[in-house]
Write an enzyme that holds these catalytic residues in place. Structure first.
Site, mmCIF file in Angstrom:
data_model
loop_
_atom_site.group_PDB
_atom_site.id
_atom_site.type_symbol
_atom_site.label_atom_id
_atom_site.label_comp_id
_atom_site.label_asym_id
_atom_site.label_seq_id
_atom_site.Cartn_x
_atom_site.Cartn_y
_atom_site.Cartn_z
ATOM 1 N N LYS A 13 0.824 -1.218 0.000
ATOM 2 C CA LYS A 13 0.000 0.000 0.000
ATOM 3 C C LYS A 13 0.857 1.265 0.000
ATOM 4 O O LYS A 13 0.591 2.199 -0.735
ATOM 5 C CB LYS A 13 -0.888 0.059 1.254
ATOM 6 C CG LYS A 13 -2.020 -0.924 1.299
ATOM 7 C CD LYS A 13 -3.023 -0.538 2.396
ATOM 8 C CE LYS A 13 -2.411 -0.455 3.777
ATOM 9 N NZ LYS A 13 -2.013 -1.734 4.363
ATOM 10 N N ARG A 88 -9.748 1.197 8.972
ATOM 11 C CA ARG A 88 -9.320 -0.182 9.182
ATOM 12 C C ARG A 88 -10.424 -1.011 9.824
ATOM 13 O O ARG A 88 -10.184 -2.153 10.214
ATOM 14 C CB ARG A 88 -8.119 -0.186 10.122
ATOM 15 C CG ARG A 88 -6.782 -0.472 9.459
ATOM 16 C CD ARG A 88 -5.729 -0.421 10.556
ATOM 17 N NE ARG A 88 -4.537 -1.138 10.247
ATOM 18 C CZ ARG A 88 -3.491 -0.627 9.594
ATOM 19 N NH1 ARG A 88 -3.527 0.591 9.138
ATOM 20 N NH2 ARG A 88 -2.418 -1.360 9.416
ATOM 21 N N ARG A 122 11.395 -6.177 5.130
ATOM 22 C CA ARG A 122 11.112 -4.770 4.823
ATOM 23 C C ARG A 122 12.090 -3.824 5.515
ATOM 24 O O ARG A 122 12.373 -3.960 6.700
ATOM 25 C CB ARG A 122 9.680 -4.421 5.239
ATOM 26 C CG ARG A 122 9.378 -2.928 5.031
ATOM 27 C CD ARG A 122 7.925 -2.637 4.942
ATOM 28 N NE ARG A 122 7.243 -2.788 6.222
ATOM 29 C CZ ARG A 122 5.930 -2.620 6.355
ATOM 30 N NH1 ARG A 122 5.194 -2.323 5.317
ATOM 31 N NH2 ARG A 122 5.372 -2.782 7.533
ATOM 32 N N ARG A 152 11.077 -1.450 11.030
ATOM 33 C CA ARG A 152 10.063 -1.043 12.006
ATOM 34 C C ARG A 152 10.025 -1.994 13.193
ATOM 35 O O ARG A 152 10.200 -3.197 13.038
ATOM 36 C CB ARG A 152 8.685 -1.010 11.341
ATOM 37 C CG ARG A 152 8.384 0.327 10.709
ATOM 38 C CD ARG A 152 7.150 0.296 9.873
ATOM 39 N NE ARG A 152 6.039 -0.428 10.487
ATOM 40 C CZ ARG A 152 4.851 -0.541 9.942
ATOM 41 N NH1 ARG A 152 4.613 0.012 8.770
ATOM 42 N NH2 ARG A 152 3.887 -1.216 10.537
ATOM 43 N N ARG A 163 -1.233 -9.028 13.161
ATOM 44 C CA ARG A 163 -1.653 -7.970 12.236
ATOM 45 C C ARG A 163 -2.444 -8.550 11.066
ATOM 46 O O ARG A 163 -3.420 -7.958 10.611
ATOM 47 C CB ARG A 163 -0.440 -7.184 11.737
ATOM 48 C CG ARG A 163 -0.020 -6.097 12.711
ATOM 49 C CD ARG A 163 1.431 -5.723 12.561
ATOM 50 N NE ARG A 163 1.716 -5.013 11.326
ATOM 51 C CZ ARG A 163 2.946 -4.908 10.814
ATOM 52 N NH1 ARG A 163 3.974 -5.472 11.432
ATOM 53 N NH2 ARG A 163 3.140 -4.248 9.709
HETATM 54 P P1 ADP Z 1 0.852 -2.059 8.074
HETATM 55 O O1 ADP Z 1 -0.118 -1.693 7.012
HETATM 56 O O2 ADP Z 1 2.146 -2.564 7.537
HETATM 57 O O3 ADP Z 1 0.303 -2.965 9.142
HETATM 58 P P2 ADP Z 1 0.738 0.641 9.286
HETATM 59 O O4 ADP Z 1 1.929 1.524 9.323
HETATM 60 O O5 ADP Z 1 -0.407 1.044 8.434
HETATM 61 O O6 ADP Z 1 1.312 -0.777 8.883
HETATM 62 O O7 ADP Z 1 0.181 0.426 10.796
HETATM 63 C C1 ADP Z 1 1.004 0.070 11.855
HETATM 64 C C2 ADP Z 1 0.199 -0.015 13.149
HETATM 65 O O8 ADP Z 1 -0.366 1.278 13.452
HETATM 66 C C3 ADP Z 1 -1.011 -0.958 13.123
HETATM 67 O O9 ADP Z 1 -0.656 -2.294 13.395
HETATM 68 C C4 ADP Z 1 -1.886 -0.332 14.221
HETATM 69 O O10 ADP Z 1 -1.432 -0.678 15.506
HETATM 70 C C5 ADP Z 1 -1.655 1.161 14.036
HETATM 71 N N1 ADP Z 1 -2.665 1.753 13.124
HETATM 72 C C6 ADP Z 1 -2.444 2.285 11.889
HETATM 73 N N2 ADP Z 1 -3.588 2.730 11.325
HETATM 74 C C7 ADP Z 1 -4.585 2.458 12.220
HETATM 75 C C8 ADP Z 1 -6.002 2.647 12.225
HETATM 76 N N3 ADP Z 1 -6.649 3.198 11.184
HETATM 77 N N4 ADP Z 1 -6.696 2.241 13.329
HETATM 78 C C9 ADP Z 1 -6.072 1.702 14.376
HETATM 79 N N5 ADP Z 1 -4.751 1.464 14.431
HETATM 80 C C10 ADP Z 1 -3.990 1.842 13.371
#
Ligand code: ADP
Ligand code: ZN
Length: 208
Positions: A13, A88, A122, A152, A163
């Site tokens: 993404k 999400r 990654r 990360r 996740r």
């Molecule tokens: P990825 O898509 O690789 O899982 P992100 O950087 O989008 O990574 O998200 C990392 C973490 O940030 C998630 O596992 C969650 O804990 C938090 N997070 C990100 N976006 C949201 C959201 N919209 N609602 C709740 N938690 C979020």
């Protein structure tokens, strides 16, 4: 143009969003990046988010939605935006509906075994945000800007399993929720550029 990007962790993404951002002159808003920035700056939001993120759980909606709403009010969103990592869940999508209208939802579809392969490899540039994978790039500095790459905290096998579960259970139902606005993009084995091509054509058509 207002775009939502849906897709499992490691589906690509972030990379796709960066391509769209460059060609269509709109900002990428990643709630994950916003949280990581808050953590780095030691803000209250960062403190609240960190424990959830380290476990691979979702940060509570009260924190997430408020942060996102504030971000969308900033000037650079006027031209449109790509939401990467938000919504999400169905409740987050309902909340977004009250904030703004969305033009299209792009689901990035990548097979699960491919996602698992990408997970631990990654690496991200600490300065420009470029995303790499050790399977195709094994240097420790960025080819674009020379800054060091980092991994990360939540990119480890324990967290990724949860996740992925959270994605299947809580986020994937959004594919039906947005059925009338959905465009499905297949993640290409040939890499990000090939994945992006059809998406670019689709968005060009939409713009007219
Ligand atoms: P990825 O898509 O690789 O899982 P992100 O950087 O989008 O990574 O998200 C990392 C973490 O940030 C998630 O596992 C969650 O804990 C938090 N997070 C990100 N976006 C949201 C959201 N919209 N609602 C709740 N938690 C979020
Ligand atoms: Zn860089």
């Amino acid at each position: 143009m207002k775009i939502i990007l849906l897709g499992a962790p490691f589906s690509g993404k972030g990379t796709l969003a960066r391509n769209i951002m460059k060609d269509f002159n709109i900002v990428q808003i990643s709630t994950g990046d916003l949280f990581r920035e808050n953590i780095k700056n030691g803000t209250k939001i960062g403190l609240e988010a960190k424990s959830y993120m380290d476990k691979g759980e979702l940060v509570p909606d009260t924190v997430t939605i408020k942060m996102l709403e504030a971000r969308l009010k900033e000037k650079d969103c006027k031209n449109g935006f790509i939401l990467d990592g938000f919504p999400r869940s169905i409740p987050q999508a309902e909340a977004l509906k009250k904030i703004t209208d969305i033009d299209t939802v792009i689901e990035l579809d990548v097979p699960l075994d491919e996602i698992k392969r990408r997970c631990v490899g990654r690496r991200i540039c600490s300065k420009c945000g470029e995303i790499y994978n050790t399977s195709s790039y094994d240097k420790s500095t960025c080819s674009k800007c020379g800054a060091p790459l980092f991994q990360r905290d939540d990119d480890n096998l324990e967290t990724i399993t949860l996740r992925l579960e959270v994605y299947e259970k809580t986020t994937a139902p959004l594919i039906n929720f947005y059925a009338d606005k959905l465009y499905v993009a297949k993640g290409s084995q040939k890499g990000p550029e090939e994945t992006y091509k059809p998406v670019k054509n689709f968005l060009m058509g939409l713009k007219k």
